[in-house]
Design a protein around this motif. Structure first.
Motif, mmCIF file in Angstrom:
data_model
loop_
_atom_site.group_PDB
_atom_site.id
_atom_site.type_symbol
_atom_site.label_atom_id
_atom_site.label_comp_id
_atom_site.label_asym_id
_atom_site.label_seq_id
_atom_site.Cartn_x
_atom_site.Cartn_y
_atom_site.Cartn_z
ATOM 1 N N THR A 1 -1.702 -0.268 -5.851
ATOM 2 C CA THR A 1 -0.116 0.274 -6.324
ATOM 3 C C THR A 1 0.393 -1.149 -6.976
ATOM 4 O OG1 THR A 1 0.956 -0.518 -4.405
ATOM 5 C CG2 THR A 1 0.308 1.895 -4.567
ATOM 6 N N VAL A 2 -0.573 -2.363 -7.163
ATOM 7 C CA VAL A 2 -0.121 -3.393 -7.763
ATOM 8 C C VAL A 2 -1.190 -4.119 -8.555
ATOM 9 C CG1 VAL A 2 -0.379 -4.980 -5.853
ATOM 10 C CG2 VAL A 2 1.426 -5.531 -7.604
ATOM 11 N N ALA A 3 -0.995 -4.635 -9.514
ATOM 12 C CA ALA A 3 -2.075 -5.310 -10.427
ATOM 13 C C ALA A 3 -2.472 -6.656 -9.319
ATOM 14 C CB ALA A 3 -1.851 -5.567 -11.817
ATOM 15 N N ALA A 4 -3.530 -7.051 -9.537
ATOM 16 C CA ALA A 4 -4.141 -8.276 -8.957
ATOM 17 C C ALA A 4 -3.557 -9.456 -9.680
ATOM 18 C CB ALA A 4 -5.633 -8.122 -8.756
ATOM 19 N N PRO A 5 -3.320 -10.493 -8.930
ATOM 20 C CA PRO A 5 -2.902 -11.799 -9.672
ATOM 21 C C PRO A 5 -3.939 -12.148 -10.753
ATOM 22 C CG PRO A 5 -2.611 -12.083 -7.328
ATOM 23 C CD PRO A 5 -3.295 -10.802 -7.546
ATOM 24 N N GLY A 6 -3.604 -12.548 -11.891
ATOM 25 C CA GLY A 6 -4.051 -12.905 -13.016
ATOM 26 C C GLY A 6 -4.845 -11.888 -14.001
ATOM 27 N N ARG B 1 12.199 4.364 -4.954
ATOM 28 C CA ARG B 1 11.673 5.262 -5.452
ATOM 29 C C ARG B 1 10.142 5.480 -5.936
ATOM 30 N NH1 ARG B 1 16.499 6.096 -8.820
ATOM 31 N NH2 ARG B 1 15.953 7.573 -10.495
ATOM 32 N N GLY B 2 9.785 4.233 -6.189
ATOM 33 C CA GLY B 2 8.444 4.090 -6.552
ATOM 34 C C GLY B 2 7.448 4.308 -5.104
ATOM 35 N N ALA B 3 8.074 3.767 -3.991
ATOM 36 C CA ALA B 3 7.444 3.713 -2.525
ATOM 37 C C ALA B 3 7.746 5.151 -2.039
ATOM 38 C CB ALA B 3 8.140 2.753 -1.746
ATOM 39 N N GLU B 4 8.659 5.714 -2.418
ATOM 40 C CA GLU B 4 8.757 7.153 -2.016
ATOM 41 C C GLU B 4 7.956 8.160 -2.772
ATOM 42 O OE1 GLU B 4 13.093 8.210 -2.648
ATOM 43 O OE2 GLU B 4 13.683 6.861 -1.124
ATOM 44 N N ALA B 5 7.652 7.914 -4.176
ATOM 45 C CA ALA B 5 6.655 8.848 -4.889
ATOM 46 C C ALA B 5 5.437 8.459 -4.207
ATOM 47 C CB ALA B 5 6.665 8.353 -6.214
ATOM 48 N N TRP B 6 4.811 7.449 -3.931
ATOM 49 C CA TRP B 6 3.553 7.150 -3.387
ATOM 50 C C TRP B 6 3.458 7.813 -2.045
ATOM 51 C CZ3 TRP B 6 1.593 4.436 0.784
ATOM 52 C CH2 TRP B 6 -0.145 4.099 0.716
ATOM 53 N N TRP B 7 4.440 7.616 -1.055
ATOM 54 C CA TRP B 7 4.388 8.257 0.237
ATOM 55 C C TRP B 7 4.180 9.857 0.083
ATOM 56 C CZ3 TRP B 7 2.763 5.925 4.115
ATOM 57 C CH2 TRP B 7 3.087 4.677 4.327
ATOM 58 N N ARG B 8 4.958 10.386 -0.825
ATOM 59 C CA ARG B 8 4.856 11.993 -1.340
ATOM 60 C C ARG B 8 3.246 12.383 -1.538
ATOM 61 N NH1 ARG B 8 9.673 11.327 -3.709
ATOM 62 N NH2 ARG B 8 8.799 11.219 -5.669
ATOM 63 N N ILE B 9 2.826 11.705 -2.434
ATOM 64 C CA ILE B 9 1.456 11.575 -2.767
ATOM 65 C C ILE B 9 0.321 11.253 -1.689
ATOM 66 C CG2 ILE B 9 -0.523 10.675 -4.165
ATOM 67 C CD1 ILE B 9 1.541 9.909 -6.276
ATOM 68 N N ARG C 1 9.754 -3.945 2.470
ATOM 69 C CA ARG C 1 9.038 -4.799 2.924
ATOM 70 C C ARG C 1 7.713 -5.023 3.568
ATOM 71 N NH1 ARG C 1 14.770 -7.310 4.074
ATOM 72 N NH2 ARG C 1 14.172 -5.588 5.523
ATOM 73 N N ALA C 2 7.984 -4.169 4.690
ATOM 74 C CA ALA C 2 6.852 -4.045 5.696
ATOM 75 C C ALA C 2 5.644 -3.417 4.802
ATOM 76 C CB ALA C 2 7.087 -3.340 6.765
ATOM 77 N N LEU C 3 6.113 -2.397 3.809
ATOM 78 C CA LEU C 3 4.907 -1.757 3.084
ATOM 79 C C LEU C 3 4.129 -2.989 2.067
ATOM 80 C CD1 LEU C 3 3.367 0.643 2.307
ATOM 81 C CD2 LEU C 3 5.098 1.224 0.482
ATOM 82 N N ARG C 4 5.039 -3.619 1.659
ATOM 83 C CA ARG C 4 4.430 -4.518 0.599
ATOM 84 C C ARG C 4 3.620 -5.549 1.395
ATOM 85 N NH1 ARG C 4 9.825 -5.057 -2.185
ATOM 86 N NH2 ARG C 4 9.892 -3.285 -4.020
ATOM 87 N N ARG C 5 4.128 -6.048 2.616
ATOM 88 C CA ARG C 5 3.511 -7.063 3.243
ATOM 89 C C ARG C 5 1.895 -6.373 3.861
ATOM 90 N NH1 ARG C 5 1.267 -11.322 3.922
ATOM 91 N NH2 ARG C 5 0.914 -12.146 5.948
ATOM 92 N N LEU C 6 1.941 -5.085 4.080
ATOM 93 C CA LEU C 6 0.399 -4.663 4.648
ATOM 94 C C LEU C 6 -0.240 -4.649 3.271
ATOM 95 C CD1 LEU C 6 -1.249 -3.306 6.540
ATOM 96 C CD2 LEU C 6 -0.108 -1.006 6.209
ATOM 97 N N ARG C 7 0.387 -4.328 2.274
ATOM 98 C CA ARG C 7 -0.388 -4.213 0.976
ATOM 99 C C ARG C 7 -0.805 -5.499 0.657
ATOM 100 N NH1 ARG C 7 2.718 -2.912 -4.401
ATOM 101 N NH2 ARG C 7 3.479 -4.953 -3.881
#
Length: 193
Positions: A26-31, A43-51, A65-71
């Motif tokens: 859900t995020v491009a790798a650095p570089g 809303r982006g997170a909500e869409a991902w959870w729906r999928i 923030r917890a979701l992004r940290r786990l990611r």
């Protein structure tokens, strides 16, 4: 689990055998050329959870923030494995934290048609079952060398996606995205030369 193109919208790769791989994509790798974070807004997170909804336990959505940290933890761990680099102990500790935050136990239940098992997520520890599930599923996947050996980076050098190569011939994150771009570029080179 396959998800239709219409159902996934902006999410190019979704439905990998382990939810953690969908999450890191859900995020491009650095570089990498594209720096878009598909979880940049709630809303982006909500869409991902729906999928992903049918693949994870129900309940409240976790804090973004917890979701992004786990990611971030999962991306660091998976990239270390894909790149054959040492795995930082802190990354392992962070993943263990997510697993411990909402432990699960299995219960046997008697139904009208027989017995079934059900997983009970212990929310009393303050964690989120969805995040704990993703962390636990990732740990089980990543601790199996035969499964880890199937993790691949997309063959497109400007793509940051990682996928599980269920088919050993697979080299693109998505044939209709990077695979198609490579075929078009190859055709263009042949037509020019």
């Amino acid at each position: 689990m396959a998800v239709s193109a219409a159902g996934r919208g902006r999410y190019a790769v979704i439905g990998e055998p382990v939810v953690a791989v969908d999450l890191i994509n859900t995020v491009a790798a650095p570089g990498s050329a594209r720096g878009e974070d598909l979880l940049s807004a709630d809303r982006g997170a909500e869409a991902w959870w729906r999928i992903e909804g049918t693949r994870v336990p129900g309940g409240d959505l976790p804090d973004i923030r917890a979701l992004r940290r786990l990611r971030s933890v999962l991306r660091d761990l998976i990239e270390a494995l894909v790149d054959n680099r040492p795995i930082p102990q802190g990354t392992v500790s962070d993943l263990n934290f997510f697993m411990r935050s909402a432990p699960a136990s299995t219960r046997l239940e008697l139904t009208g048609t027989g017995l079934r098992t059900e997983t009970y997520w212990h929310r009393e520890f303050g964690g989120n079952p969805r995040l704990a599930f993703i962390a636990t599923q990732a740990a089980e996947f990543l601790s199996d060398p035969s499964k880890v050996s199937r993790l691949r980076r997309c063959a497109n050098p400007v793509c940051s996606m990682i996928f599980v190569a269920v088919n050993p011939q697979r080299s693109w994150c998505a044939p209709g995205v990077c695979g198609n771009r490579a075929r078009v570029a190859r055709h263009y080179r042949r037509a020019q030369g």
